[in-house]
Design an enzyme around this catalytic site. Sequence first.
Site, short mmCIF file in Angstrom:
data_model
loop_
_atom_site.label_atom_id
_atom_site.label_comp_id
_atom_site.label_asym_id
_atom_site.label_seq_id
_atom_site.Cartn_x
_atom_site.Cartn_y
_atom_site.Cartn_z
N CYS A 154 -0.22 -8.27 -7.24
CA CYS A 154 -0.87 -6.95 -7.39
C CYS A 154 -0.72 -6.42 -8.82
CB CYS A 154 -0.25 -5.99 -6.39
SG CYS A 154 -0.66 -4.25 -6.64
N CYS A 184 0.61 -2.85 -9.10
CA CYS A 184 2.05 -2.78 -8.80
C CYS A 184 2.87 -3.10 -10.05
CB CYS A 184 2.41 -3.74 -7.67
SG CYS A 184 1.50 -3.43 -6.14
#
Length: 104
Positions: free
Chosen positions: A28, A31
């Site tokens: 991600c 993230c």
Amino acid sequence: MINLESIEQYEQLISDGKTILMFSANWCPDCRVIEPVLPEIEEKFNEFTFVHIDRDQFIELCQQLDVFGIPSFIGFDKGKELGRFVSKDRKTQEEIEKFITDLK
């Protein structure tokens, strides 16, 4: 930040006191963007225990908690959900801190 290792650990952590669950995954990019600021956020809100949950490792838990976008955050106090910041959108340090401040 604690890395979640089991469902039993999850149940214990959310029932013990104030906890912030952070849902993330290695792949991600949004993230990764917030990772550098997480230690500062943890220090600022040290009354909470911060728990990292790998979305891919705990997909059933994510489904159970209706977490379908990452990074996402859910706050608990003694097993009761206080609030959630759950979406697929990129989050800023300011947005995360506002979410945690609003839980109090």
